[in-house]
Enzyme design. Structure first.
Site, short mmCIF file in Angstrom:
data_model
loop_
_atom_site.label_atom_id
_atom_site.label_comp_id
_atom_site.label_asym_id
_atom_site.label_seq_id
_atom_site.Cartn_x
_atom_site.Cartn_y
_atom_site.Cartn_z
N GLY B 31 0.70 -1.32 0.12
CA GLY B 31 0.10 -0.06 0.16
C GLY B 31 0.76 1.15 -0.02
O GLY B 31 0.43 2.47 -0.21
N CYS B 240 -27.50 -9.57 -16.22
CA CYS B 240 -27.01 -9.25 -17.40
C CYS B 240 -27.94 -9.40 -18.81
O CYS B 240 -28.50 -10.51 -18.59
CB CYS B 240 -25.76 -9.81 -17.68
SG CYS B 240 -25.31 -9.61 -19.30
N CYS B 243 -26.34 -12.51 -20.88
CA CYS B 243 -25.96 -13.76 -20.38
C CYS B 243 -26.60 -13.99 -18.99
O CYS B 243 -26.29 -15.35 -18.46
CB CYS B 243 -24.46 -13.88 -20.20
SG CYS B 243 -23.75 -12.99 -18.73
N CYS B 265 -22.97 -7.12 -18.83
CA CYS B 265 -22.02 -7.31 -18.14
C CYS B 265 -20.64 -6.22 -18.53
O CYS B 265 -20.62 -6.17 -20.00
CB CYS B 265 -21.17 -8.49 -18.25
SG CYS B 265 -22.05 -10.01 -17.50
N CYS B 271 -18.71 -12.37 -20.09
CA CYS B 271 -19.94 -12.37 -20.60
C CYS B 271 -20.14 -13.40 -21.73
O CYS B 271 -20.92 -14.47 -22.08
CB CYS B 271 -20.60 -10.95 -21.22
SG CYS B 271 -22.51 -10.85 -21.60
#
Lengths: 261, 299
Positions: B31, B240, B243, B265, B271
Protein backbone atom coordinates in the site's frame (compact mmCIF):
# COMPACT_ATOMS: atom_id res chain seq x y z
CA UNK A 1 -4.90 14.50 41.88
CA UNK A 2 -5.12 17.34 44.35
CA UNK A 3 -1.35 17.50 44.46
CA UNK A 4 -1.26 17.70 40.66
CA UNK A 5 -3.40 20.80 40.63
CA UNK A 6 -0.70 22.66 42.44
CA UNK A 7 1.70 22.03 39.60
CA UNK A 8 1.64 24.30 36.57
CA UNK A 9 0.04 23.02 33.39
CA UNK A 10 2.54 24.80 31.21
CA UNK A 11 5.94 25.83 32.41
CA UNK A 12 8.10 28.10 30.28
CA UNK A 13 11.73 28.89 31.02
CA UNK A 14 14.10 31.18 29.16
CA UNK A 15 12.33 30.83 25.84
CA UNK A 16 14.28 32.61 23.11
CA UNK A 17 13.93 32.70 19.36
CA UNK A 18 16.25 34.27 16.83
CA UNK A 19 15.44 34.47 13.15
CA UNK A 20 19.04 34.55 12.03
CA UNK A 21 20.41 37.71 13.63
CA UNK A 22 16.98 39.14 14.22
CA UNK A 23 15.34 38.66 17.59
CA UNK A 24 11.89 37.08 17.71
CA UNK A 25 11.48 36.98 21.46
CA UNK A 26 13.92 36.72 24.31
CA UNK A 27 14.13 34.99 27.64
CA UNK A 28 10.43 34.48 28.34
CA UNK A 29 9.58 32.57 31.51
CA UNK A 30 6.22 31.97 33.15
CA UNK A 31 3.96 29.29 34.58
CA UNK A 32 0.37 28.73 33.55
CA UNK A 33 -2.04 26.84 35.78
CA UNK A 34 -5.22 25.00 34.92
CA UNK A 35 -8.19 27.27 34.28
CA UNK A 36 -6.03 30.33 33.99
CA UNK A 37 -6.28 32.87 31.17
CA UNK A 38 -3.12 34.65 30.19
CA UNK A 39 -3.15 37.54 27.72
CA UNK A 40 -0.06 38.51 25.79
CA UNK A 41 -0.35 42.10 24.63
CA UNK A 42 1.90 44.38 22.66
CA UNK A 43 2.05 46.22 19.40
CA UNK A 44 2.68 44.62 16.01
CA UNK A 45 6.13 43.13 15.77
CA UNK A 46 6.61 42.88 19.51
CA UNK A 47 7.13 39.11 19.30
CA UNK A 48 3.80 37.95 20.68
CA UNK A 49 2.89 35.77 17.71
CA UNK A 50 6.39 34.29 17.68
CA UNK A 51 5.97 33.46 21.34
CA UNK A 52 2.61 31.82 20.71
CA UNK A 53 4.04 29.69 17.91
CA UNK A 54 6.90 28.64 20.19
CA UNK A 55 4.50 27.69 22.96
CA UNK A 56 2.31 25.70 20.58
CA UNK A 57 5.48 23.94 19.36
CA UNK A 58 4.93 25.13 15.83
CA UNK A 59 8.33 26.81 15.85
CA UNK A 60 11.52 25.42 17.31
CA UNK A 61 13.05 27.66 19.97
CA UNK A 62 16.66 28.82 19.73
CA UNK A 63 16.99 28.16 23.44
CA UNK A 64 14.82 27.63 26.48
CA UNK A 65 12.21 25.01 27.26
CA UNK A 66 8.45 24.55 27.32
CA UNK A 67 7.20 21.83 29.63
CA UNK A 68 3.62 20.60 29.71
CA UNK A 69 1.84 18.46 32.27
CA UNK A 70 0.05 15.67 30.38
CA UNK A 71 -3.19 14.05 31.44
CA UNK A 72 -1.25 11.23 33.04
CA UNK A 73 0.22 13.81 35.41
CA UNK A 74 3.72 13.62 33.99
CA UNK A 75 5.35 16.87 32.95
CA UNK A 76 7.38 16.53 29.75
CA UNK A 77 9.57 18.76 27.66
CA UNK A 78 7.67 19.48 24.45
CA UNK A 79 10.82 19.63 22.35
CA UNK A 80 11.41 15.96 23.17
CA UNK A 81 8.07 14.80 21.74
CA UNK A 82 8.10 13.04 18.42
CA UNK A 83 5.92 14.23 15.58
CA UNK A 84 3.13 11.71 16.18
CA UNK A 85 2.90 12.59 19.90
CA UNK A 86 2.97 16.28 19.12
CA UNK A 87 0.10 15.95 16.64
CA UNK A 88 -1.90 13.90 19.06
CA UNK A 89 -1.40 16.52 21.75
CA UNK A 90 -2.38 19.32 19.35
CA UNK A 91 -5.68 17.71 18.49
CA UNK A 92 -6.72 16.29 21.82
CA UNK A 93 -5.42 18.26 24.77
CA UNK A 94 -4.83 21.52 22.95
CA UNK A 95 -6.68 23.88 20.69
CA UNK A 96 -5.54 26.70 18.46
CA UNK A 97 -7.96 29.43 17.39
CA UNK A 98 -6.39 31.42 14.60
CA UNK A 99 -6.75 35.01 13.62
CA UNK A 100 -7.70 34.04 10.08
CA UNK A 101 -10.49 31.47 10.21
CA UNK A 102 -9.47 30.22 6.79
CA UNK A 103 -6.27 28.89 8.33
CA UNK A 104 -8.01 27.23 11.22
CA UNK A 105 -10.92 25.70 9.30
CA UNK A 106 -11.25 23.44 6.31
CA UNK A 107 -13.13 25.76 4.05
CA UNK A 108 -14.26 23.05 1.65
CA UNK A 109 -15.71 20.88 4.39
CA UNK A 110 -19.11 21.35 6.04
CA UNK A 111 -19.44 22.83 9.52
CA UNK A 112 -20.26 19.38 10.90
CA UNK A 113 -17.21 17.88 9.23
CA UNK A 114 -15.04 20.65 10.60
CA UNK A 115 -16.17 19.96 14.14
CA UNK A 116 -16.02 16.19 13.63
CA UNK A 117 -12.53 16.12 12.15
CA UNK A 118 -10.72 15.97 15.48
CA UNK A 119 -13.03 13.22 16.68
CA UNK A 120 -12.36 11.16 13.58
CA UNK A 121 -8.64 11.85 13.85
CA UNK A 122 -8.60 10.26 17.28
CA UNK A 123 -10.54 7.23 16.10
CA UNK A 124 -14.29 7.99 16.23
CA UNK A 125 -15.91 5.77 13.61
CA UNK A 126 -19.62 6.12 14.34
CA UNK A 127 -21.26 8.63 12.01
CA UNK A 128 -24.35 9.15 14.18
CA UNK A 129 -22.30 9.89 17.28
CA UNK A 130 -19.94 12.24 15.46
CA UNK A 131 -22.85 14.16 14.00
CA UNK A 132 -24.68 14.38 17.30
CA UNK A 133 -21.56 15.76 18.97
CA UNK A 134 -21.07 18.24 16.12
CA UNK A 135 -24.67 19.42 16.42
CA UNK A 136 -24.32 19.78 20.16
CA UNK A 137 -21.22 21.92 19.71
CA UNK A 138 -22.75 24.08 17.02
CA UNK A 139 -25.53 24.78 19.49
CA UNK A 140 -23.05 25.68 22.19
CA UNK A 141 -21.35 28.23 19.94
CA UNK A 142 -24.73 29.57 18.82
CA UNK A 143 -24.63 28.37 15.23
CA UNK A 144 -28.00 27.31 13.84
CA UNK A 145 -28.22 23.52 13.53
CA UNK A 146 -29.62 23.98 10.03
CA UNK A 147 -26.17 25.19 8.92
CA UNK A 148 -24.44 21.95 9.90
CA UNK A 149 -24.02 20.83 6.28
CA UNK A 150 -22.97 24.23 4.91
CA UNK A 151 -19.33 25.01 4.29
CA UNK A 152 -17.74 27.95 6.14
CA UNK A 153 -17.54 29.83 2.83
CA UNK A 154 -21.07 31.00 3.41
CA UNK A 155 -20.47 31.93 7.05
CA UNK A 156 -19.93 35.43 8.37
CA UNK A 157 -16.64 36.31 10.06
CA UNK A 158 -18.13 35.92 13.53
CA UNK A 159 -19.68 32.56 12.70
CA UNK A 160 -16.38 31.32 11.30
CA UNK A 161 -14.61 32.23 14.51
CA UNK A 162 -17.29 30.53 16.59
CA UNK A 163 -17.01 27.46 14.38
CA UNK A 164 -13.27 27.49 14.98
CA UNK A 165 -13.91 27.57 18.70
CA UNK A 166 -16.28 24.59 18.44
CA UNK A 167 -13.84 22.65 16.29
CA UNK A 168 -11.10 23.16 18.84
CA UNK A 169 -13.08 22.47 21.96
CA UNK A 170 -14.85 19.33 20.77
CA UNK A 171 -12.20 17.01 22.17
CA UNK A 172 -12.33 18.71 25.56
CA UNK A 173 -8.85 20.24 25.54
CA UNK A 174 -7.18 21.67 28.63
CA UNK A 175 -5.16 24.40 26.94
CA UNK A 176 -6.24 26.65 24.10
CA UNK A 177 -4.11 29.14 22.19
CA UNK A 178 -5.86 32.08 20.61
CA UNK A 179 -4.18 34.39 18.15
CA UNK A 180 -6.09 37.66 17.83
CA UNK A 181 -9.43 35.83 17.67
CA UNK A 182 -11.48 39.03 17.52
CA UNK A 183 -9.54 41.15 15.08
CA UNK A 184 -11.37 41.97 11.89
CA UNK A 185 -14.78 41.55 13.52
CA UNK A 186 -17.08 44.44 14.16
CA UNK A 187 -17.65 45.49 17.73
CA UNK A 188 -20.97 43.79 18.47
CA UNK A 189 -19.75 40.53 16.93
CA UNK A 190 -16.56 40.81 18.98
CA UNK A 191 -18.57 41.23 22.13
CA UNK A 192 -20.64 38.15 21.37
CA UNK A 193 -17.56 36.05 20.65
CA UNK A 194 -15.82 37.23 23.80
CA UNK A 195 -18.89 36.50 25.83
CA UNK A 196 -19.04 33.00 24.40
CA UNK A 197 -15.35 32.33 24.94
CA UNK A 198 -15.58 33.61 28.48
CA UNK A 199 -18.43 31.33 29.42
CA UNK A 200 -16.84 28.30 27.75
CA UNK A 201 -13.56 28.97 29.50
CA UNK A 202 -15.37 29.12 32.81
CA UNK A 203 -17.55 26.06 32.21
CA UNK A 204 -14.77 23.87 30.92
CA UNK A 205 -12.05 25.13 33.22
CA UNK A 206 -9.82 25.86 30.23
CA UNK A 207 -6.40 27.36 30.41
CA UNK A 208 -6.04 29.93 27.65
CA UNK A 209 -3.14 31.87 26.23
CA UNK A 210 -4.53 34.67 24.13
CA UNK A 211 -2.50 37.01 21.99
CA UNK A 212 -4.12 40.34 21.33
CA UNK A 213 -3.30 43.95 20.67
CA UNK A 214 -6.69 44.93 22.04
CA UNK A 215 -6.44 45.78 25.73
CA UNK A 216 -10.21 45.63 26.11
CA UNK A 217 -10.14 41.96 25.09
CA UNK A 218 -7.34 41.35 27.57
CA UNK A 219 -9.26 43.04 30.34
CA UNK A 220 -12.44 41.14 29.63
CA UNK A 221 -10.98 37.64 29.36
CA UNK A 222 -7.72 37.37 31.16
CA UNK A 223 -6.56 36.84 34.69
CA UNK A 224 -3.01 37.80 33.96
CA UNK A 225 -1.35 39.97 31.36
CA UNK A 226 2.10 39.89 29.85
CA UNK A 227 3.21 43.01 28.00
CA UNK A 228 5.77 42.50 25.27
CA UNK A 229 7.92 44.99 23.48
CA UNK A 230 10.69 44.33 20.96
CA UNK A 231 10.81 40.67 21.88
CA UNK A 232 11.06 41.14 25.63
CA UNK A 233 8.44 40.77 28.32
CA UNK A 234 8.51 44.15 30.00
CA UNK A 235 5.65 43.75 32.43
CA UNK A 236 3.78 40.78 33.84
CA UNK A 237 1.07 40.75 36.44
CA UNK A 238 -2.60 40.45 37.30
CA UNK A 239 -4.83 41.88 34.60
CA UNK A 240 -6.36 44.67 36.65
CA UNK A 241 -3.06 45.57 38.18
CA UNK A 242 -1.32 45.92 34.83
CA UNK A 243 -4.18 47.82 33.25
CA UNK A 244 -5.08 50.10 36.13
CA UNK A 245 -1.66 50.70 37.53
CA UNK A 246 0.88 50.13 34.78
CA UNK A 247 4.44 50.32 35.95
CA UNK A 248 6.38 50.59 32.72
CA UNK A 249 6.27 53.74 30.64
CA UNK A 250 5.45 51.69 27.54
CA UNK A 251 2.51 49.99 29.24
CA UNK A 252 1.26 53.36 30.40
CA UNK A 253 1.41 54.51 26.81
CA UNK A 254 -0.51 51.42 25.63
CA UNK A 255 -3.19 51.85 28.26
CA UNK A 256 -3.56 55.55 27.61
CA UNK A 257 -3.84 55.07 23.88
CA UNK A 258 -7.04 53.04 24.20
CA UNK A 259 -9.81 55.12 22.70
CA UNK A 260 -12.56 55.97 25.09
CA UNK A 261 -15.93 54.95 23.72
CA UNK B 1 10.36 -11.40 -34.63
CA UNK B 2 10.85 -8.00 -36.17
CA UNK B 3 12.29 -6.42 -33.05
CA UNK B 4 15.97 -6.69 -33.97
CA UNK B 5 17.74 -3.64 -32.66
CA UNK B 6 15.06 -3.03 -30.08
CA UNK B 7 14.95 -4.24 -26.53
CA UNK B 8 12.46 -6.85 -25.41
CA UNK B 9 9.26 -5.18 -24.19
CA UNK B 10 10.28 -1.68 -25.23
CA UNK B 11 12.06 -0.46 -22.06
CA UNK B 12 15.84 -0.71 -21.80
CA UNK B 13 17.26 -3.04 -19.17
CA UNK B 14 18.42 -0.28 -16.82
CA UNK B 15 14.93 1.19 -16.73
CA UNK B 16 13.44 -2.22 -16.09
CA UNK B 17 15.80 -2.78 -13.19
CA UNK B 18 14.85 0.58 -11.72
CA UNK B 19 11.14 -0.21 -12.04
CA UNK B 20 11.60 -3.72 -10.64
CA UNK B 21 13.38 -2.29 -7.61
CA UNK B 22 10.44 0.03 -7.07
CA UNK B 23 8.02 -2.90 -7.46
CA UNK B 24 9.95 -5.02 -4.96
CA UNK B 25 9.92 -2.21 -2.46
CA UNK B 26 6.20 -1.69 -3.06
CA UNK B 27 5.52 -5.38 -2.43
CA UNK B 28 7.59 -5.25 0.74
CA UNK B 29 5.51 -2.33 2.08
CA UNK B 30 1.93 -3.11 1.00
CA UNK B 31 0.00 0.00 0.00
CA UNK B 32 2.98 2.35 0.26
CA UNK B 33 3.54 4.60 -2.77
CA UNK B 34 7.08 4.14 -4.04
CA UNK B 35 8.42 6.94 -6.23
CA UNK B 36 10.05 5.84 -9.47
CA UNK B 37 11.62 7.57 -12.45
CA UNK B 38 8.68 7.26 -14.81
CA UNK B 39 9.71 7.33 -18.48
CA UNK B 40 8.13 8.89 -21.48
CA UNK B 41 6.06 6.25 -23.18
CA UNK B 42 4.74 6.30 -26.74
CA UNK B 43 1.26 7.21 -25.54
CA UNK B 44 -0.19 10.18 -23.71
CA UNK B 45 -0.45 10.42 -19.93
CA UNK B 46 -3.80 9.14 -18.81
CA UNK B 47 -3.68 6.28 -21.27
CA UNK B 48 -1.92 3.89 -18.95
CA UNK B 49 1.73 4.92 -19.08
CA UNK B 50 2.24 3.75 -15.51
CA UNK B 51 0.60 0.39 -16.07
CA UNK B 52 2.52 -0.12 -19.32
CA UNK B 53 5.84 0.51 -17.60
CA UNK B 54 5.03 -1.94 -14.81
CA UNK B 55 3.92 -4.56 -17.34
CA UNK B 56 7.02 -3.96 -19.48
CA UNK B 57 9.24 -4.42 -16.44
CA UNK B 58 7.73 -7.75 -15.36
CA UNK B 59 6.70 -9.40 -18.63
CA UNK B 60 8.68 -12.43 -19.89
CA UNK B 61 8.68 -14.49 -23.08
CA UNK B 62 6.34 -17.09 -21.60
CA UNK B 63 3.73 -14.67 -20.29
CA UNK B 64 0.24 -14.43 -21.69
CA UNK B 65 -1.11 -10.91 -21.58
CA UNK B 66 -4.66 -9.70 -21.25
CA UNK B 67 -5.51 -6.00 -21.34
CA UNK B 68 -8.88 -4.59 -20.37
CA UNK B 69 -10.34 -1.13 -20.25
CA UNK B 70 -13.56 -0.74 -18.25
CA UNK B 71 -13.81 -4.54 -18.30
CA UNK B 72 -13.70 -4.70 -22.06
CA UNK B 73 -10.98 -6.29 -24.19
CA UNK B 74 -11.86 -4.43 -27.36
CA UNK B 75 -11.87 -0.74 -26.48
CA UNK B 76 -9.20 1.52 -27.95
CA UNK B 77 -6.99 1.66 -24.88
CA UNK B 78 -7.01 -2.10 -24.41
CA UNK B 79 -6.46 -2.92 -28.07
CA UNK B 80 -3.58 -0.49 -28.47
CA UNK B 81 -1.74 -1.63 -25.34
CA UNK B 82 -2.24 -5.27 -26.25
CA UNK B 83 -0.87 -4.59 -29.73
CA UNK B 84 2.00 -2.63 -28.23
CA UNK B 85 3.20 -5.64 -26.24
CA UNK B 86 2.48 -8.11 -29.03
CA UNK B 87 4.80 -6.01 -31.16
CA UNK B 88 7.55 -5.08 -28.70
CA UNK B 89 7.69 -8.31 -26.71
CA UNK B 90 6.14 -10.80 -29.10
CA UNK B 91 4.26 -12.41 -26.21
CA UNK B 92 1.01 -14.29 -26.54
CA UNK B 93 -2.10 -12.28 -25.81
CA UNK B 94 -5.52 -13.42 -24.81
CA UNK B 95 -8.89 -12.06 -23.86
CA UNK B 96 -9.58 -14.93 -21.46
CA UNK B 97 -8.99 -14.09 -17.82
CA UNK B 98 -8.21 -17.69 -16.89
CA UNK B 99 -5.50 -18.05 -19.55
CA UNK B 100 -3.68 -14.82 -18.78
CA UNK B 101 -0.62 -14.62 -16.54
CA UNK B 102 -0.54 -10.82 -16.59
CA UNK B 103 -3.70 -8.72 -16.75
CA UNK B 104 -3.31 -5.01 -17.27
CA UNK B 105 -6.47 -3.20 -16.37
CA UNK B 106 -8.06 0.18 -16.37
CA UNK B 107 -11.10 0.64 -14.08
CA UNK B 108 -12.09 -3.02 -13.45
CA UNK B 109 -11.08 -6.28 -11.84
CA UNK B 110 -12.29 -9.25 -13.94
CA UNK B 111 -15.31 -11.16 -12.69
CA UNK B 112 -13.61 -14.56 -12.93
CA UNK B 113 -11.66 -15.03 -9.68
CA UNK B 114 -7.94 -14.50 -10.06
CA UNK B 115 -5.66 -17.34 -9.11
CA UNK B 116 -2.23 -17.77 -7.66
CA UNK B 117 0.55 -16.90 -10.09
CA UNK B 118 -1.45 -14.26 -11.91
CA UNK B 119 -0.44 -10.62 -11.75
CA UNK B 120 -2.93 -7.81 -12.22
CA UNK B 121 -1.50 -4.42 -13.18
CA UNK B 122 -3.68 -1.39 -12.55
CA UNK B 123 -3.39 1.86 -14.46
CA UNK B 124 -3.59 4.64 -11.90
CA UNK B 125 -4.30 8.29 -12.68
CA UNK B 126 -4.00 9.73 -9.16
CA UNK B 127 -2.27 7.47 -6.64
CA UNK B 128 -2.74 9.71 -3.60
CA UNK B 129 -6.01 8.94 -1.80
CA UNK B 130 -5.70 12.13 0.26
CA UNK B 131 -5.04 14.38 -2.72
CA UNK B 132 -8.37 16.18 -2.88
CA UNK B 133 -8.40 16.68 0.87
CA UNK B 134 -4.82 17.85 1.27
CA UNK B 135 -3.15 19.36 -1.79
CA UNK B 136 0.38 19.47 -0.34
CA UNK B 137 2.47 16.41 -1.21
CA UNK B 138 4.79 17.04 1.76
CA UNK B 139 1.79 16.98 4.06
CA UNK B 140 0.16 13.86 2.58
CA UNK B 141 3.44 11.99 2.91
CA UNK B 142 3.62 13.02 6.53
CA UNK B 143 0.05 11.87 7.10
CA UNK B 144 0.91 8.46 5.61
CA UNK B 145 4.08 8.24 7.66
CA UNK B 146 2.24 9.01 10.89
CA UNK B 147 -0.68 6.72 10.08
CA UNK B 148 -2.85 9.82 10.39
CA UNK B 149 -5.94 9.05 8.34
CA UNK B 150 -8.69 10.97 10.14
CA UNK B 151 -8.97 13.19 7.07
CA UNK B 152 -10.10 10.26 4.94
CA UNK B 153 -13.04 9.78 7.23
CA UNK B 154 -13.86 13.47 6.99
CA UNK B 155 -14.43 12.86 3.29
CA UNK B 156 -16.72 9.91 4.00
CA UNK B 157 -18.50 12.00 6.64
CA UNK B 158 -19.12 14.70 4.04
CA UNK B 159 -20.53 12.09 1.69
CA UNK B 160 -23.06 10.89 4.22
CA UNK B 161 -23.92 14.43 5.31
CA UNK B 162 -24.66 15.44 1.72
CA UNK B 163 -26.14 12.31 0.25
CA UNK B 164 -27.35 10.25 3.17
CA UNK B 165 -24.92 7.46 2.35
CA UNK B 166 -21.30 7.10 1.31
CA UNK B 167 -21.58 8.37 -2.25
CA UNK B 168 -18.05 7.48 -3.30
CA UNK B 169 -18.62 4.76 -5.88
CA UNK B 170 -15.21 4.39 -7.48
CA UNK B 171 -11.63 4.88 -6.28
CA UNK B 172 -13.05 3.99 -2.88
CA UNK B 173 -10.23 4.24 -0.30
CA UNK B 174 -8.94 1.05 1.27
CA UNK B 175 -6.57 0.25 4.09
CA UNK B 176 -3.98 -2.36 3.16
CA UNK B 177 -2.69 -4.85 5.71
CA UNK B 178 -3.98 -2.64 8.52
CA UNK B 179 -1.55 0.14 7.71
CA UNK B 180 -1.42 2.27 4.56
CA UNK B 181 -4.53 3.83 3.11
CA UNK B 182 -4.47 3.35 -0.63
CA UNK B 183 -6.38 4.50 -3.69
CA UNK B 184 -7.38 1.31 -5.50
CA UNK B 185 -7.40 3.27 -8.82
CA UNK B 186 -10.78 4.19 -10.29
CA UNK B 187 -12.27 0.71 -10.09
CA UNK B 188 -15.92 0.65 -8.98
CA UNK B 189 -16.24 -0.03 -5.28
CA UNK B 190 -18.03 -3.18 -6.46
CA UNK B 191 -14.57 -4.61 -7.12
CA UNK B 192 -13.04 -3.63 -3.77
CA UNK B 193 -13.89 -6.93 -2.03
CA UNK B 194 -12.04 -8.79 -4.79
CA UNK B 195 -8.79 -7.20 -3.64
CA UNK B 196 -9.13 -8.62 -0.15
CA UNK B 197 -6.93 -11.70 0.34
CA UNK B 198 -6.61 -12.10 -3.42
CA UNK B 199 -4.25 -14.94 -4.39
CA UNK B 200 -2.95 -12.83 -7.30
CA UNK B 201 -0.25 -10.18 -7.03
CA UNK B 202 -1.68 -6.69 -7.53
CA UNK B 203 0.59 -3.93 -8.89
CA UNK B 204 -0.37 -0.30 -9.42
CA UNK B 205 1.45 2.06 -11.75
CA UNK B 206 0.92 5.81 -12.04
CA UNK B 207 3.03 7.19 -14.88
CA UNK B 208 2.39 10.90 -14.67
CA UNK B 209 2.54 10.92 -10.86
CA UNK B 210 5.59 8.61 -10.89
CA UNK B 211 4.41 6.20 -8.22
CA UNK B 212 4.21 2.43 -7.94
CA UNK B 213 2.42 0.56 -5.18
CA UNK B 214 1.37 -3.00 -4.62
CA UNK B 215 -0.80 -5.44 -2.73
CA UNK B 216 0.97 -8.79 -2.30
CA UNK B 217 -1.06 -12.00 -2.57
CA UNK B 218 -3.20 -12.94 0.44
CA UNK B 219 -3.13 -9.46 1.96
CA UNK B 220 -6.12 -8.05 3.85
CA UNK B 221 -7.64 -5.03 2.10
CA UNK B 222 -10.34 -3.21 4.03
CA UNK B 223 -12.62 -0.58 2.56
CA UNK B 224 -12.94 2.36 4.97
CA UNK B 225 -16.37 2.99 6.48
CA UNK B 226 -18.30 4.02 9.59
CA UNK B 227 -19.67 1.63 12.17
CA UNK B 228 -23.22 2.77 11.42
CA UNK B 229 -22.66 3.16 7.68
CA UNK B 230 -20.81 -0.03 6.74
CA UNK B 231 -19.17 -0.47 3.37
CA UNK B 232 -21.55 -1.96 0.78
CA UNK B 233 -21.13 -2.63 -2.92
CA UNK B 234 -23.46 -1.51 -5.69
CA UNK B 235 -26.49 -3.65 -6.26
CA UNK B 236 -28.16 -4.19 -9.64
CA UNK B 237 -31.86 -4.93 -9.90
CA UNK B 238 -31.64 -7.01 -13.05
CA UNK B 239 -29.22 -9.63 -14.30
CA UNK B 240 -27.12 -9.08 -17.43
CA UNK B 241 -29.43 -8.73 -20.45
CA UNK B 242 -27.18 -10.89 -22.63
CA UNK B 243 -25.90 -13.69 -20.40
CA UNK B 244 -28.24 -13.52 -17.41
CA UNK B 245 -25.36 -13.24 -14.91
CA UNK B 246 -26.20 -11.93 -11.45
CA UNK B 247 -23.92 -10.29 -8.91
CA UNK B 248 -21.65 -8.91 -11.59
CA UNK B 249 -20.90 -5.32 -12.47
CA UNK B 250 -23.16 -4.09 -15.27
CA UNK B 251 -22.80 -1.34 -17.86
CA UNK B 252 -25.79 0.64 -18.99
CA UNK B 253 -26.20 0.76 -22.76
CA UNK B 254 -28.59 3.35 -24.16
CA UNK B 255 -30.48 1.83 -27.09
CA UNK B 256 -32.54 4.68 -28.50
CA UNK B 257 -33.67 8.21 -27.68
CA UNK B 258 -36.92 7.07 -26.08
CA UNK B 259 -35.48 5.75 -22.85
CA UNK B 260 -34.66 2.28 -24.11
CA UNK B 261 -31.64 0.80 -22.39
CA UNK B 262 -30.08 -2.46 -21.44
CA UNK B 263 -27.70 -3.55 -18.73
CA UNK B 264 -24.89 -5.88 -19.75
CA UNK B 265 -21.78 -7.28 -18.09
CA UNK B 266 -18.95 -4.78 -18.13
CA UNK B 267 -16.55 -7.75 -18.25
CA UNK B 268 -16.95 -8.76 -21.91
CA UNK B 269 -14.87 -11.92 -21.60
CA UNK B 270 -16.97 -13.17 -18.71
CA UNK B 271 -20.17 -12.44 -20.65
CA UNK B 272 -18.93 -14.21 -23.78
CA UNK B 273 -17.83 -17.22 -21.82
CA UNK B 274 -21.21 -17.54 -20.16
CA UNK B 275 -23.05 -17.21 -23.44
CA UNK B 276 -20.79 -19.85 -24.96
CA UNK B 277 -21.87 -22.10 -22.12
CA UNK B 278 -25.49 -21.56 -23.14
CA UNK B 279 -26.59 -18.94 -20.61
CA UNK B 280 -28.94 -16.37 -22.06
CA UNK B 281 -30.37 -13.14 -20.69
CA UNK B 282 -33.64 -11.38 -21.44
CA UNK B 283 -32.34 -9.53 -24.50
CA UNK B 284 -30.01 -12.21 -25.85
CA UNK B 285 -30.27 -12.87 -29.60
CA UNK B 286 -32.45 -15.90 -30.45
CA UNK B 287 -30.73 -19.22 -29.98
CA UNK B 288 -28.27 -17.52 -27.66
CA UNK B 289 -25.53 -18.11 -30.18
CA UNK B 290 -22.08 -17.32 -29.04
CA UNK B 291 -20.90 -14.14 -30.72
CA UNK B 292 -17.45 -14.27 -32.24
CA UNK B 293 -15.15 -12.09 -30.17
CA UNK B 294 -13.73 -8.98 -31.75
CA UNK B 295 -10.23 -9.65 -30.55
CA UNK B 296 -8.34 -12.83 -31.42
CA UNK B 297 -7.69 -15.40 -28.74
CA UNK B 298 -3.97 -15.87 -28.53
CA UNK B 299 -1.53 -15.79 -31.32
Amino acid sequence: MAADDDLPLLSVRGLTKYYGDRLGCADVSFDLFEGEVLAIVGESGSGKSTLLSLLASELAATSGAVRYRFRDGVTRDLAALDEAERRHLLRTDWGFVRQDAREGLRMGVSAGGNVGERLMAVGARHYGDIRATALDWLGRVEIDAARVDDTPHGFSGGMRQRLQVARNLVTGPRLVFMDEPTSGLDVSVQARLLDLVRSLVRDMGLAVIIVTHDLAVARLLSHRIMVMRRGFVIEHGLADQVLDDPREAYTQLLVSSVLAA
Amino acid sequence: MSTTGYNFAYLDEQTKRMIRRAILKAIAIPGYQVPFASREMPMPYGWGTGGVQVTAAIIGHDDVLKVIDQGSDDTTNAVSIRKFFAKTAGVATTTRTREATIIQTRHRIPEAPLREGQIIVYQVPIPEPLRFLEPRETETRRLHALNDYGLMHVKLYEDIARHGHIATTYAYPVQVAGRYVMDPSPIPKFDNPKMHMSPALQLFGAGREKRIYAVPPHTPVKSLDFDDHPFAVQHFDKPCALCGAERVYLDEVVLDDRGGRMFVCSDTDYCEERRAQGHAGAMAPDGARAQPGEAGHGR
